[in-house]
Design an enzyme around this catalytic site. Structure first.
Site, short mmCIF file in Angstrom:
data_model
loop_
_atom_site.label_atom_id
_atom_site.label_comp_id
_atom_site.label_asym_id
_atom_site.label_seq_id
_atom_site.Cartn_x
_atom_site.Cartn_y
_atom_site.Cartn_z
N LEU A 104 0.86 -1.12 0.27
CA LEU A 104 -0.02 -0.04 -0.07
C LEU A 104 0.84 1.08 -0.06
O LEU A 104 1.97 1.16 0.74
CB LEU A 104 -0.77 -0.03 1.32
CG LEU A 104 -2.17 -0.83 1.37
CD1 LEU A 104 -2.72 -1.03 2.61
CD2 LEU A 104 -3.24 -0.32 0.38
N ASP A 105 0.71 2.15 -0.72
CA ASP A 105 1.66 3.32 -0.83
C ASP A 105 1.54 4.27 0.36
O ASP A 105 0.42 4.00 1.10
CB ASP A 105 1.46 4.24 -2.22
CG ASP A 105 0.17 4.86 -1.95
OD1 ASP A 105 -0.50 5.77 -1.23
OD2 ASP A 105 -0.86 4.91 -3.17
N MET A 106 2.44 5.10 0.63
CA MET A 106 2.49 5.87 1.93
C MET A 106 1.18 6.37 2.19
O MET A 106 0.78 6.56 3.46
CB MET A 106 3.69 6.77 1.90
CG MET A 106 4.09 7.30 3.50
SD MET A 106 5.39 8.49 3.42
CE MET A 106 5.36 9.63 2.58
N SER A 136 -1.66 5.67 1.60
CA SER A 136 -3.10 4.96 1.74
C SER A 136 -2.90 4.26 2.94
O SER A 136 -2.19 4.05 3.47
CB SER A 136 -3.09 3.75 0.38
OG SER A 136 -3.23 4.65 -0.96
#
Length: 238
Positions: free
Chosen positions: A104-106, A108
């Protein structure tokens, strides 16, 4: 014991995934019997010594499966050269070394599955399985019908035609719209790039499910060991 490829051995030991192992091998961080390892090299686990950054890699660790609610502001890595917050900071009470099955990107948040079971992780992350992931995405403003049609239709992201995504409206509230995205593949920042194409501004992006596993009552930063039924679902997914 018969010989196996070194990246499979590393994964089986619960140190990291096969893909991560290949990157570390390329960087020269693994040695076999004192010599620099190569990708695909076969080893005898009973007789060969594998070292990672000078420390012996040993097998036989207990297999564990963890569900984590990753908060915003954390990167989905085990360490970060830029000094950003990483998920191991949230898992200090987990005695086993586990690693994430996906990212999961930072910016999200939401459900991450972590394990030291290399086989399960490798299968779960392999593109051919297309495990569905569900996201709740809060965007500013109202959604016009044609925007929803575009999001559900064929789209090209970074010169790649993505697999169809199911997008529906959950609710409209106080000038915002909450959308449900169901993805069968996870391209890098795919939802964000899809929304950019239709001029939607995301204010919150949360993964609520991976296959039939849901985030349940977990709150940001909380984790739990998966129970027997959840582990069975996970293994059947992969």
């Amino acid at each position: 014991m018969e010989e196996i490829r070194i990246q499979k051995y590393i994964s089986d030991c619960g140190l990291m995934s096969r893909r991560a192992a290949e990157k570390e091998i390329e960087m020269g961080n693994f040695k076999v019997n004192g010599q620099r390892a190569t990708i695909g090299q076969k080893i005898d686990p009973d007789n060969d010594e594998v070292e990672y950054k000078g420390k012996l890699v040993k097998g036989g660790s207990k297999k564990v499966y963890v569900m984590l609610y990753k908060p915003r502001g954390y990167v989905t890595t085990m360490s970060d050269d830029e000094g950003r917050k990483c998920i191991p900071e949230l898992l200090k009470d987990v005695p086993e070394r586990v690693y994430p099955c996906g990212r999961l990107d930072m910016d999200s948040e939401g459900l991450l599955i972590l394990t030291n079971d290399g086989e399960v992780a490798n299968k779960l992350m392999h593109p051919k399985h297309h495990v569905e992931k569900i996201y709740h995405v809060k965007v500013k403003g109202e959604i016009e019908p044609e925007v929803l049609v575009t999001l559900n239709g064929p789209m090209v992201i970074d010169d790649y035609k993505i697999k169809p995504v199911k997008v529906s409206i959950i609710e409209r509230k106080e000038g915002n719209t909450i959308l449900r995205f169901i993805l069968s593949e996870g391209r890098n920042r795919q939802i964000r790039k899809m929304c950019e194409q239709v001029d939607l501004k995301i204010t919150r992006l949360k993964r609520v499910a991976v296959g039939d596993l849901t985030i349940g009552m977990l709150k940001p930063g909380q984790w739990k060991y998966m129970n027997y039924n959840e582990i069975s679902i996970l293994k059947n997914m992969s």
